[in-house]
Scaffold this motif. Structure first.
Motif, PDB file in Angstrom:
ATOM      1  N   ALA A   1       1.031  -1.223  -0.054  1.00 52.38           N
ATOM      2  CA  ALA A   1      -0.171  -0.036   0.121  1.00 52.38           C
ATOM      3  C   ALA A   1       0.751   1.219   0.052  1.00 52.38           C
ATOM      4  CB  ALA A   1      -1.108  -0.022   1.306  1.00 52.38           C
ATOM      5  N   MET A   2       1.943   1.182   0.905  1.00 52.96           N
ATOM      6  CA  MET A   2       2.884   2.418   0.636  1.00 52.96           C
ATOM      7  C   MET A   2       3.448   2.737  -0.672  1.00 52.96           C
ATOM      8  SD  MET A   2       4.538   3.092   4.372  1.00 52.96           S
ATOM      9  CE  MET A   2       5.373   1.340   4.902  1.00 52.96           C
ATOM     10  N   ARG A   3       3.957   1.496  -1.209  1.00 54.38           N
ATOM     11  CA  ARG A   3       4.636   1.441  -2.338  1.00 54.38           C
ATOM     12  C   ARG A   3       3.772   2.041  -3.399  1.00 54.38           C
ATOM     13  NH1 ARG A   3       8.973  -2.433  -5.516  1.00 54.38           N
ATOM     14  NH2 ARG A   3       7.782  -2.080  -7.424  1.00 54.38           N
ATOM     15  N   THR A   4       2.691   1.291  -3.448  1.00 58.37           N
ATOM     16  CA  THR A   4       1.911   1.595  -4.823  1.00 58.37           C
ATOM     17  C   THR A   4       1.187   3.186  -4.672  1.00 58.37           C
ATOM     18  OG1 THR A   4       1.340  -0.726  -4.706  1.00 58.37           O
ATOM     19  CG2 THR A   4      -0.239   0.708  -5.903  1.00 58.37           C
ATOM     20  N   ARG A   5       1.118   3.625  -3.503  1.00 58.08           N
ATOM     21  CA  ARG A   5       0.424   4.940  -3.209  1.00 58.08           C
ATOM     22  C   ARG A   5       1.665   5.830  -2.614  1.00 58.08           C
ATOM     23  NH1 ARG A   5      -4.559   5.696  -4.014  1.00 58.08           N
ATOM     24  NH2 ARG A   5      -3.788   8.063  -4.321  1.00 58.08           N
ATOM     25  N   ARG A   6       2.839   5.928  -3.229  1.00 54.96           N
ATOM     26  CA  ARG A   6       3.687   6.777  -2.801  1.00 54.96           C
ATOM     27  C   ARG A   6       3.358   8.113  -2.564  1.00 54.96           C
ATOM     28  NH1 ARG A   6       9.448   4.306  -4.051  1.00 54.96           N
ATOM     29  NH2 ARG A   6       9.461   3.302  -2.090  1.00 54.96           N
ATOM     30  N   ASP A   7       2.300   8.512  -3.571  1.00 51.02           N
ATOM     31  CA  ASP A   7       1.861  10.005  -3.369  1.00 51.02           C
ATOM     32  C   ASP A   7       1.232  10.176  -1.853  1.00 51.02           C
ATOM     33  OD1 ASP A   7      -0.057   7.850  -3.947  1.00 51.02           O
ATOM     34  OD2 ASP A   7      -1.218   9.366  -5.120  1.00 51.02           O
ATOM     35  N   HIS A   8       0.684   9.228  -1.503  1.00 51.49           N
ATOM     36  CA  HIS A   8       0.227   9.398   0.090  1.00 51.49           C
ATOM     37  C   HIS A   8       1.315   8.844   1.006  1.00 51.49           C
ATOM     38  CE1 HIS A   8      -4.208  10.004  -0.110  1.00 51.49           C
ATOM     39  NE2 HIS A   8      -4.002   9.907  -1.318  1.00 51.49           N
ATOM     40  N   PHE A   9       1.974   8.013   0.972  1.00 54.16           N
ATOM     41  CA  PHE A   9       3.106   7.453   1.770  1.00 54.16           C
ATOM     42  C   PHE A   9       4.496   7.564   1.419  1.00 54.16           C
ATOM     43  CE2 PHE A   9      -0.860   5.447   2.581  1.00 54.16           C
ATOM     44  CZ  PHE A   9      -1.118   5.864   3.949  1.00 54.16           C
ATOM     45  N   PRO A  10       4.959   9.122   1.490  1.00 57.08           N
ATOM     46  CA  PRO A  10       6.362   9.063   0.826  1.00 57.08           C
ATOM     47  C   PRO A  10       7.440   8.674   1.741  1.00 57.08           C
ATOM     48  CG  PRO A  10       5.630  11.371   1.693  1.00 57.08           C
ATOM     49  CD  PRO A  10       4.596   9.880   1.825  1.00 57.08           C
ATOM     50  N   TYR A  11       7.472   7.204   1.831  1.00 55.65           N
ATOM     51  CA  TYR A  11       8.351   6.462   2.979  1.00 55.65           C
ATOM     52  C   TYR A  11       8.970   5.543   2.332  1.00 55.65           C
ATOM     53  CZ  TYR A  11       5.054   9.458   5.834  1.00 55.65           C
ATOM     54  OH  TYR A  11       4.418  10.441   6.141  1.00 55.65           O
ATOM     55  N   ASP A  12      10.184   4.843   2.787  1.00 57.14           N
ATOM     56  CA  ASP A  12      10.754   4.098   2.375  1.00 57.14           C
ATOM     57  C   ASP A  12      10.706   3.049   3.376  1.00 57.14           C
ATOM     58  OD1 ASP A  12      12.029   3.434  -0.107  1.00 57.14           O
ATOM     59  OD2 ASP A  12      13.824   4.670   0.299  1.00 57.14           O
ATOM     60  N   THR A  13      10.876   1.652   2.999  1.00 52.65           N
ATOM     61  CA  THR A  13      11.193   0.451   3.770  1.00 52.65           C
ATOM     62  C   THR A  13      12.315  -0.414   3.303  1.00 52.65           C
ATOM     63  OG1 THR A  13       9.916  -1.090   2.760  1.00 52.65           O
ATOM     64  CG2 THR A  13       8.626   0.440   4.117  1.00 52.65           C
ATOM     65  N   GLY A  14      12.691  -0.941   4.250  1.00 52.58           N
ATOM     66  CA  GLY A  14      13.939  -2.048   3.628  1.00 52.58           C
ATOM     67  C   GLY A  14      13.407  -3.092   2.816  1.00 52.58           C
ATOM     68  N   ILE A  15      12.279  -3.109   2.837  1.00 54.22           N
ATOM     69  CA  ILE A  15      11.750  -4.545   2.386  1.00 54.22           C
ATOM     70  C   ILE A  15      11.841  -4.688   0.762  1.00 54.22           C
ATOM     71  CG2 ILE A  15       9.558  -5.927   1.802  1.00 54.22           C
ATOM     72  CD1 ILE A  15      10.153  -5.818   4.755  1.00 54.22           C
ATOM     73  N   ASP A  16      12.424  -5.806   0.314  1.00 53.45           N
ATOM     74  CA  ASP A  16      12.746  -6.128  -0.897  1.00 53.45           C
ATOM     75  C   ASP A  16      11.284  -6.767  -1.352  1.00 53.45           C
ATOM     76  OD1 ASP A  16      13.111  -7.631  -3.439  1.00 53.45           O
ATOM     77  OD2 ASP A  16      14.860  -8.490  -2.933  1.00 53.45           O
ATOM     78  N   THR A  17      10.663  -6.028  -2.038  1.00 51.55           N
ATOM     79  CA  THR A  17       9.088  -6.640  -2.236  1.00 51.55           C
ATOM     80  C   THR A  17       9.091  -7.880  -3.218  1.00 51.55           C
ATOM     81  OG1 THR A  17       8.892  -5.303  -4.198  1.00 51.55           O
ATOM     82  CG2 THR A  17       7.986  -4.154  -1.966  1.00 51.55           C
ATOM     83  N   THR A  18      10.083  -8.073  -3.665  1.00 47.33           N
ATOM     84  CA  THR A  18      10.103  -9.324  -4.832  1.00 47.33           C
ATOM     85  C   THR A  18      10.128 -10.759  -4.005  1.00 47.33           C
ATOM     86  OG1 THR A  18      12.484  -9.331  -5.297  1.00 47.33           O
ATOM     87  CG2 THR A  18      10.949  -8.048  -6.837  1.00 47.33           C
ATOM     88  N   GLU A  19      10.535 -10.581  -2.789  1.00 44.57           N
ATOM     89  CA  GLU A  19      10.566 -11.617  -1.598  1.00 44.57           C
ATOM     90  C   GLU A  19       9.279 -11.754  -1.051  1.00 44.57           C
ATOM     91  OE1 GLU A  19      13.068 -14.055  -1.253  1.00 44.57           O
ATOM     92  OE2 GLU A  19      14.410 -12.916  -2.616  1.00 44.57           O
ATOM     93  N   ILE A  20       8.275 -11.123  -1.368  1.00 42.64           N
ATOM     94  CA  ILE A  20       7.060 -11.289  -0.499  1.00 42.64           C
ATOM     95  C   ILE A  20       6.406 -12.703  -0.774  1.00 42.64           C
ATOM     96  CG2 ILE A  20       4.735 -10.436  -0.638  1.00 42.64           C
ATOM     97  CD1 ILE A  20       5.585  -7.692  -0.414  1.00 42.64           C
ATOM     98  N   TYR A  21       6.369 -12.853  -1.907  1.00 42.08           N
ATOM     99  CA  TYR A  21       5.632 -14.110  -2.391  1.00 42.08           C
ATOM    100  C   TYR A  21       6.173 -15.302  -1.876  1.00 42.08           C
ATOM    101  CZ  TYR A  21       2.953 -17.696  -4.763  1.00 42.08           C
ATOM    102  OH  TYR A  21       2.208 -19.041  -5.101  1.00 42.08           O
TER     103      TYR A  21
END
Ligand SMILES: [Zn+2]
Length: 518
Positions: free
Chosen positions: A246-266
């Motif tokens: 949600a943060m990544r897809t809506r960066r316009d609302h959440f201009p924050y970084d995380t340390g997550i490598d999203t390609t490891e989510i699945y």
């Protein structure tokens, strides 16, 4: 960009959920994957809750070096001492002290006054700071606590040296507006709060856990707590993968970084599913089976013309890369290793050797071996990294209009044993035969699901089950082209965990008496 720290509690809060308990080996495997995923903090367990949990936290602290390793502790000196002992090998440890602050918890659970609560919070944080340094303090049931009192407790905890203040919605009761007000008030009123990381931890009883967590971040929380697949008590915790995407897809609302490598989510979600045997619902956001499937003709047409017509994020961004590439009987070891690499798995020589053996066996029974099958081989065939007391050697079942009869041959501690049994159906008969051989365990089967993991009539079946064995709940999973075989292997997987737990418990008890002098 400002950073939001991701605090994963799959191994603590998640593990508390019914049917989600994990063996120490499984917790270690998950902890390593969480490290790869890039979480900042892993809450590895509740060290004081049992000798096994203590050992498990200690082992993870010893082996998983990048993230901060946290353990939960009640605000008592005994708990904090055990937490400190468990964290001793960590590169960076954190004691997560919690104390209930709501009137209903103070009156009915702890039976203490607000003054006593303040005193206890201060003393516990001071002790934890002295022993470990990094301390997070949680006001349990914060969202049902009087705001003035929250400010008082937080002030005491901050003065005592807590560097992270968590304001959890323990019972999943809050509304996003209330979370916003709570954080804003604490930030406004508590002296010294600007030097502290504020954190939110939300439960999903009203389906608002992720929305509340995001409201918390918008209101200044720079740490967010949750679990993979949203597992947890009752309706679960906030699902980390949903918050992150949600943060990544809506960066316009959440201009924050995380340390997550999203390609490891699945991959992380899938590993948890295999370990616990609990599948996310098919329509679950981000990781559900249908999360990226387009069924309606008009949608399919749109996506084919331009993906963004109906896709707000790509399956690849969460690590879903199932291709239509197939391997078959004539594929070699190199092709197999290449395919695993493309799926994100770097196999050791030993794992590759084992995977290749299983692949050959599967390719004999099934023409096309798909990516899903390769993952099943990996998860069910190569990763059983604890000693197996029981090994299936042969299985013959006949069923039809008469009662089913099963003939099972198993190796038990290296000795071949056989048994026959009847049952209402093929599975009942096979389980009864296994029970005859493993007669020193008391086994009660609760749940059994069998799912096809790849399309087609020759699909591989994945069996997941839950059973109470000798008074404790264990899950078992296995995959095979024959579903009776898969179910019996899943049954043995649970039995092997139970047998292994017996040995571990004996060892942990010895350790415990050494560590605590009991
Ligand atoms: Zn919780």
């Amino acid at each position: 960009m400002e950073r939001v720290l991701v605090f994963d509690t799959t191994l603590r809060d998640g593990e508390q959920a019914p049917g989600c308990s994990m063996t120490p080996v499984e917790k270690m495997r998950m902890a390593k994957q969480l490290d790869t995923l890039g979480v900042d903090i892993i809450e590895a367990g509740f060290a004081a809750s049992s000798p096994a949990d203590f050992e498990s936290v200690r082992e993870i602290a010893r082996e998983v070096r990048r993230p901060v390793i946290a353990t939960l502790a009640r605000a008592t000196s005994g708990d904090i001492e055990k937490a400190a002992a468990a964290l001793e090998p960590a590169r960076q440890g954190r004691v997560h002290v919690f104390l209930a602050t709501s009137e209903i918890h103070l009156q009915h659970k702890l039976r203490i006054s607000q003054e006593e609560c303040l005193e206890r919070a201060g003393a516990a944080v001071e002790q934890a700071v002295r022993l470990v340094g990094e301390v997070e303090f949680s006001c349990e049931d914060a969202t049902r606590t009087d705001l003035d009192f929250i400010c008082q407790v937080v002030e005491v905890a901050v003065k005592a040296g807590a560097r992270i203040i968590n304001l959890p919605d323990t019972v999943g009761y809050a509304h996003p507006d209330e979370i916003r007000t709570m954080l804003a008030t604490v930030r406004q009123r508590v002296p010294g709060i600007e030097d502290v990381v504020l954190s939110v931890h939300c439960h999903n009883d009203l389906g608002l856990a992720v929305a509340n967590s995001l409201a918390g971040i918008a209101a200044g929380a720079r740490q967010v707590e949750g679990t993979i697949n949203g597992i947890g008590e009752r309706a679960g915790n906030a699902a980390l993968e949903e918050i992150v995407m949600a943060m990544r897809t809506r960066r316009d609302h959440f201009p924050y970084d995380t340390g997550i490598d999203t390609t490891e989510i699945y991959r992380t979600s899938r590993l948890l599913t295999v370990v616990t045997g609990i599948h996310p619902q098919p329509n679950k956001a981000i990781v559900g089976k249908n999360a990226f499937a387009h069924e309606a003709g008009i949608h399919q047409d749109g996506v084919l013309k331009h993906r963004m017509t109906y896709e707000i994020m790509t399956p690849e961004s969460v690590g879903l890369q199932m291709s239509n590439l197939v391997l078959g009987k004539h594929s070699g070891r190199h092709a197999l290793s290449q395919r695993y690499r493309a799926l994100g798995y770097e196999l050791t020589d030993e794992d590759l050797k084992r995977a290749y053996e299983l692949f050959k066996r599967l390719a004999d029974e099934k023409k096309d071996v798909l990516d899903e099958d390769l993952l099943a081989i990996l998860h069910h065939g190569c990763m059983e990294d604890f000693p197996r007391r029981y090994k299936l050697r042969h299985l013959q079942v006949s069923c039809g209009s008469a009662a089913a009869v099963a003939d099972v041959g198993m190796e038990v501690d290296g000795v071949m044993q056989e048994a026959m049994a009847e049952g209402d159906g093929p599975l009942a008969a096979a389980f009864a035969a296994v029970n005859r051989i493993a007669s020193d365990h008391v086994i009660e089967l609760h749940e059994l699901t069998i799912q096809a993991i790849s399309p087609g009539g020759d699909a591989v079946g994945e069996a997941s089950l839950q059973a109470t064995i000798d008074g404790k709940t264990f899950t078992g999973t296995a995959a095979a082209p024959d579903i009776v075989n898969a179910a019996v292997r899943a049954y043995l997987n649970a039995l092997n965990k139970a047998a292994h737990a017996r040995t571990l418990e004996a060892a942990a008890l010895e350790q415990a008496s050494y560590v605590w002098g009991v």
